[in-house]
Design an enzyme around this catalytic site. Sequence first.
Site, PDB file in Angstrom:
ATOM      1  N   CYS A  55      -1.928  -0.972   7.135  1.00  0.00           N
ATOM      2  CA  CYS A  55      -1.278   0.350   7.111  1.00  0.00           C
ATOM      3  C   CYS A  55      -1.407   1.062   8.442  1.00  0.00           C
ATOM      4  O   CYS A  55      -0.473   1.718   8.894  1.00  0.00           O
ATOM      5  CB  CYS A  55      -1.846   1.199   5.979  1.00  0.00           C
ATOM      6  SG  CYS A  55      -1.277   0.596   4.383  1.00  0.00           S
ATOM      7  N   CYS A 114       0.832  -1.207   0.000  1.00  0.00           N
ATOM      8  CA  CYS A 114       0.000   0.000   0.000  1.00  0.00           C
ATOM      9  C   CYS A 114       0.867   1.259   0.000  1.00  0.00           C
ATOM     10  O   CYS A 114       2.032   1.231   0.410  1.00  0.00           O
ATOM     11  CB  CYS A 114      -0.883   0.029   1.237  1.00  0.00           C
ATOM     12  SG  CYS A 114      -2.148  -1.241   1.268  1.00  0.00           S
ATOM     13  N   GLU A 128       0.841   3.882   1.885  1.00  0.00           N
ATOM     14  CA  GLU A 128       1.336   4.323   3.195  1.00  0.00           C
ATOM     15  C   GLU A 128       2.603   3.566   3.573  1.00  0.00           C
ATOM     16  O   GLU A 128       3.570   4.136   4.082  1.00  0.00           O
ATOM     17  CB  GLU A 128       0.271   4.067   4.277  1.00  0.00           C
ATOM     18  CG  GLU A 128      -1.036   4.815   4.074  1.00  0.00           C
ATOM     19  CD  GLU A 128      -2.062   4.041   3.239  1.00  0.00           C
ATOM     20  OE1 GLU A 128      -1.670   3.356   2.269  1.00  0.00           O
ATOM     21  OE2 GLU A 128      -3.258   4.144   3.562  1.00  0.00           O
TER      22      GLU A 128
END
EC number: 3.5.4.5
Length: 154
Positions: free
Chosen positions: A116, A80, A82
Amino acid sequence: MAPTPEILSSASETDVSKTCTTYNLTPSEFHQLQTRASAAKATAYCPYSHFRVGAVLLTRAGIYISGANVENASYPVTTCAERVAFGKAITEGHRGFKAVAVATDISPPASPCGMCRQCIREFCDLDTPVLMFDKDENYSVLRLEVVSFACFQL
Ligand code: THU
């Protein structure tokens, strides 16, 4: 009771100024977080989901680090936005984060996923603001300690 995330507008001076006061950000930092998170979407590698996510971290030293999602044909290997941003930041020696921002192409704003949030928690205090920008000029902002209650549906 879980807080309902308020939908705010970055075109509203009142909203932005309230956000800056509440989360100890300058208007310039807010603007940078929005612009950079949105720009980071263009660097996403997402040929499978076509769902672009941009992330940007602001350090207490005033440095911005961006990231975007990097997908893989073996989907769980996907990272992801993040976590890409934190991977870059940490391996470049940055510590102490003042804010985290994410941007997507949907509306309302989407919150960081569970993995995340766990990653953010490794490096950020519970009162760290997480700003979530949508495809328009809307955003929500919640502190890390409550952002888990704001899991918007995609
Ligand atoms: N994604 C992120 O980048 N951040 C999140 O917090 C949730 C999901 C990405 C992973 C994948 O590339 C796409 O969004 C669809 O799930």
